[in-house]
Scaffold this motif. Structure first.
Motif, PDB file in Angstrom:
ATOM      1  N   ALA A 223      54.026  33.669  20.221  1.00 49.86           N
ATOM      2  CA  ALA A 223      54.383  32.516  21.043  1.00 49.86           C
ATOM      3  C   ALA A 223      54.176  32.817  22.522  1.00 49.86           C
ATOM      4  N   LEU A 224      54.570  34.028  22.939  1.00 51.09           N
ATOM      5  CA  LEU A 224      54.395  34.426  24.332  1.00 51.09           C
ATOM      6  C   LEU A 224      52.924  34.443  24.730  1.00 51.09           C
ATOM      7  N   PHE A 225      52.101  35.087  23.906  1.00 50.35           N
ATOM      8  CA  PHE A 225      50.683  35.171  24.230  1.00 50.35           C
ATOM      9  C   PHE A 225      49.999  33.818  24.092  1.00 50.35           C
ATOM     10  N   GLY A 226      50.475  32.993  23.144  1.00 55.10           N
ATOM     11  CA  GLY A 226      49.937  31.643  23.040  1.00 55.10           C
ATOM     12  C   GLY A 226      50.198  30.850  24.311  1.00 55.10           C
ATOM     13  N   TRP A 227      51.395  31.020  24.884  1.00 56.41           N
ATOM     14  CA  TRP A 227      51.734  30.345  26.140  1.00 56.41           C
ATOM     15  C   TRP A 227      50.869  30.868  27.287  1.00 56.41           C
ATOM     16  N   ILE A 228      50.663  32.192  27.336  1.00 53.17           N
ATOM     17  CA  ILE A 228      49.827  32.791  28.384  1.00 53.17           C
ATOM     18  C   ILE A 228      48.397  32.262  28.296  1.00 53.17           C
ATOM     19  N   ILE A 229      47.867  32.226  27.080  1.00 59.76           N
ATOM     20  CA  ILE A 229      46.490  31.758  26.894  1.00 59.76           C
ATOM     21  C   ILE A 229      46.374  30.287  27.253  1.00 59.76           C
ATOM     22  N   GLY A 230      47.405  29.516  26.913  1.00 58.03           N
ATOM     23  CA  GLY A 230      47.402  28.092  27.252  1.00 58.03           C
ATOM     24  C   GLY A 230      47.331  27.854  28.752  1.00 58.03           C
ATOM     25  N   ARG A 231      47.913  28.772  29.529  1.00 56.11           N
ATOM     26  CA  ARG A 231      47.845  28.665  30.993  1.00 56.11           C
ATOM     27  C   ARG A 231      46.462  29.016  31.517  1.00 56.11           C
ATOM     28  N   GLY A 232      45.691  29.765  30.715  1.00 56.24           N
ATOM     29  CA  GLY A 232      44.344  30.140  31.120  1.00 56.24           C
ATOM     30  C   GLY A 232      44.292  31.248  32.148  1.00 56.24           C
ATOM     31  N   SER A 233      45.354  32.039  32.258  1.00 55.59           N
ATOM     32  CA  SER A 233      45.407  33.096  33.272  1.00 55.59           C
ATOM     33  C   SER A 233      44.954  34.421  32.676  1.00 55.59           C
ATOM     34  N   SER A 234      43.801  34.915  33.115  1.00 51.40           N
ATOM     35  CA  SER A 234      43.319  36.205  32.643  1.00 51.40           C
ATOM     36  C   SER A 234      44.179  37.345  33.186  1.00 51.40           C
ATOM     37  N   THR A 235      44.771  37.151  34.354  1.00 52.33           N
ATOM     38  CA  THR A 235      45.632  38.189  34.935  1.00 52.33           C
ATOM     39  C   THR A 235      46.902  38.360  34.107  1.00 52.33           C
ATOM     40  N   ALA A 236      47.521  37.261  33.706  1.00 51.19           N
ATOM     41  CA  ALA A 236      48.726  37.335  32.879  1.00 51.19           C
ATOM     42  C   ALA A 236      48.414  37.961  31.523  1.00 51.19           C
ATOM     43  N   LEU A 237      47.257  37.606  30.954  1.00 48.97           N
ATOM     44  CA  LEU A 237      46.877  38.178  29.668  1.00 48.97           C
ATOM     45  C   LEU A 237      46.600  39.675  29.803  1.00 48.97           C
ATOM     46  N   PHE A 238      45.992  40.069  30.905  1.00 53.46           N
ATOM     47  CA  PHE A 238      45.759  41.485  31.195  1.00 53.46           C
ATOM     48  C   PHE A 238      47.081  42.248  31.237  1.00 53.46           C
ATOM     49  N   ALA A 239      48.086  41.670  31.887  1.00 54.27           N
ATOM     50  CA  ALA A 239      49.400  42.309  31.958  1.00 54.27           C
ATOM     51  C   ALA A 239      50.025  42.426  30.572  1.00 54.27           C
ATOM     52  N   GLY A 240      49.859  41.391  29.755  1.00 49.84           N
ATOM     53  CA  GLY A 240      50.394  41.439  28.398  1.00 49.84           C
ATOM     54  C   GLY A 240      49.758  42.538  27.572  1.00 49.84           C
TER      55      GLY A 240
END
Length: 482
Positions: free
Chosen positions: A426-443
């Protein structure tokens, strides 16, 4: 035999000294199919994630796609705890059929989902069946497989999860092709595959015996001895020249006090006090691999679609090589866990998986990857990580006493999955939905750090269980003088 009677049994030693045979292969195939089903379910859900966001299907949001994976994992946790206790109390074999029946019914119903609520409920019920299978099957496999090959066989079986993933990927390539089936029908047919395979599994399990070790503890040693004797006769008839493992031929009998069940007070004391270091080890290994896998794999289809522009119907093409890499990891590395040793190999695989994920995350953030090179990177990472994740299940099934083995597997699977995995999709789905590569990198960096933590804990308090009898690794609770 009366409850509380002291007996001496050679059942564990006789099981460990057996040569590998067709009898063992039947066990591997019939019980190992569990992970094929789980891999199929997870891959179908991942591959169908994009399709289910369309209006002509269920019209889910990205967050709901991730949340449905969380429901599946939460159901798996509850099923593991419920059926895990039942496995120790009622026997391994009885739970084989109950759990797979729950699974095939639920996955069949998933095909008839009409909304997010119904889809999430059926996914949770499917997870409950699979979670129950984890406890029943892992305990039975370890109790039936000879000690000298237990590590490689356990890893191979847990790695078969990815055979199911490969089947799921291949199926979606066909079923999600609009030239063959309309979109509204193809995804429903995909879930029917799991129900069909579940029926096949039930057929094969009819020939699997109850665990002789479980029978021995529960006052049915005569039946346990007969099961082992019959297996020995079959092996001798098929291969008269088979050589038994002499290291266990002269092993002393296992002395235990028969019991019908283990009190909760004794279970608590064994897990929280007597084996607290082992409990910490099991918790960390399960938590770290759960976050690592669930965060990445459940949302990989969304990454391909949102960041690389891969069409929904083509996602399966990228998941197929990814799944095959995961299958090869335990197959090619598994024997090293029996030869080099558990501590060394678990530490190495956890450590390398974390390092490679951090490197790939940096390449992703620097925009140096394509859909193809991203898939290649994941394939290399999970070639190693699949062996690491499988070794977590191997560890928790080896290091606790026989009477609480299935429940211990369920507890650490449940705690690890809830703490490390249930919220990750759910967390990563929310990050991907935002479209932020920086947030996904942090995850991804968080997942990599957790795997490195697992490597450190294993190097510190890991248990050298290779080629040792289960009763030597963790003596039965009932073997103590009262």
């Amino acid at each position: 035999m009366a409850d509380g009677e002291w007996i001496e049994s050679y059942v564990p030693a006789r099981l460990d000294r057996m040569p590998w045979s067709r009898w063992h292969w039947l066990i591997v195939i019939a019980l190992g199919a569990t992970w094929i089903l789980d891999g199929l379910e997870v891959t179908l859900a991942g591959s169908l994630g994009g399709i289910l966001t369309r209006r002509e299907t269920l019209g889910l949001s990205d967050a709901q796609v991730g949340a449905s994976a969380t429901f599946y994992l939460a159901g798996a946790v509850l099923g593991a705890l419920l059926f895990g206790y039942g496995t120790d109390r009622l026997g391994r074999k009885k739970l084989f059929f109950i759990t797979v029946a729950v699974y095939l019914t639920a996955t069949g119903l998933t095909a008839f989902s009409w909304s997010f609520a119904s889809y999430a409920f059926f996914r949770a019920l499917t997870g409950a069946g699979i979670g129950g299978e984890y406890a029943a099957i892992n305990s039975a496999i370890d109790e039936l497989i000879p000690a000298r090959v237990r590590g490689r066989v356990d890893l191979m079986i847990n790695g078969s999860y990815w055979l199911g993933a490969a089947i799921g990927s291949a199926a979606t390539i066909v079923l999600l092709d609009p030239r063959r089936l309309p979109v509204w029908l193809g995804w429903r047919c995909a879930f029917g595959i799991g129900a069909t395979l579940g029926l096949v599994v039930i057929f094969f399990r009819r020939w699997i015996p109850e665990s002789p070790r479980w029978l021995m503890i529960h006052g049915q040693n005569d039946e346990a001895e007969e099961i082992v004797s019959e297996a020995e006769r079959k092996i001798a008839a098929l291969n008269p020249s088979a050589v038994i493992d002499s290291r266990y031929s002269e092993a002393p009998p296992t002395r235990i006090r028969t019991r019908t069940h283990t009190p909760w007070r004794e279970i608590w004391n064994a897990i929280v006090h007597e084996h607290r270091r082992r409990s910490l080890l099991g918790f960390v290994l399960m938590l770290t691999q759960a976050f690592f896998y669930n965060a990445i794999f459940f949302t990989y289809a969304l990454v391909l679609m949102r960041f690389y522009g891969v069409p929904e119907e083509n996602v399966g093409r990228y998941l197929l090589p990814f799944a095959l890499g995961n299958v090869l990891g335990p197959l090619l590395l598994g024997h090293l866990f029996d030869t080099i040793g558990r501590k060394q190999m678990i530490t190495i695989t956890y450590g390398f998986a974390g390092i490679l994920l951090a490197l790939t995350a940096w390449l992703f953030h620097a925009d140096l990857l394509t859909a193809q090179t991203q898939t290649l990177a994941w394939t290399v990472i999970f070639f190693i990580a699949s062996a690491a994740a499988s070794s977590a299940y191997l560890t928790v099934s080896e290091i606790f006493p026989l009477e609480i083995r299935a429940l211990a597997i369920a507890i650490f699977y449940g705690i690890g999955t809830l703490a490390g995995g249930a919220g990750a999709p759910a967390l990563f789905g929310w990050i991907i939905g935002r479209g932020s590569s920086t947030a996904l990198f942090a995850g991804y960096l968080v997942a990599a750090t957790l795997m490195l933590l697992g490597a450190i804990i294993e190097a510190w308090i890991g248990v050298p269980a290779e080629r040792r009898s289960l009763e030597h690794i963790a003596p039965p609770l009932s073997s103590r003088e009262l």
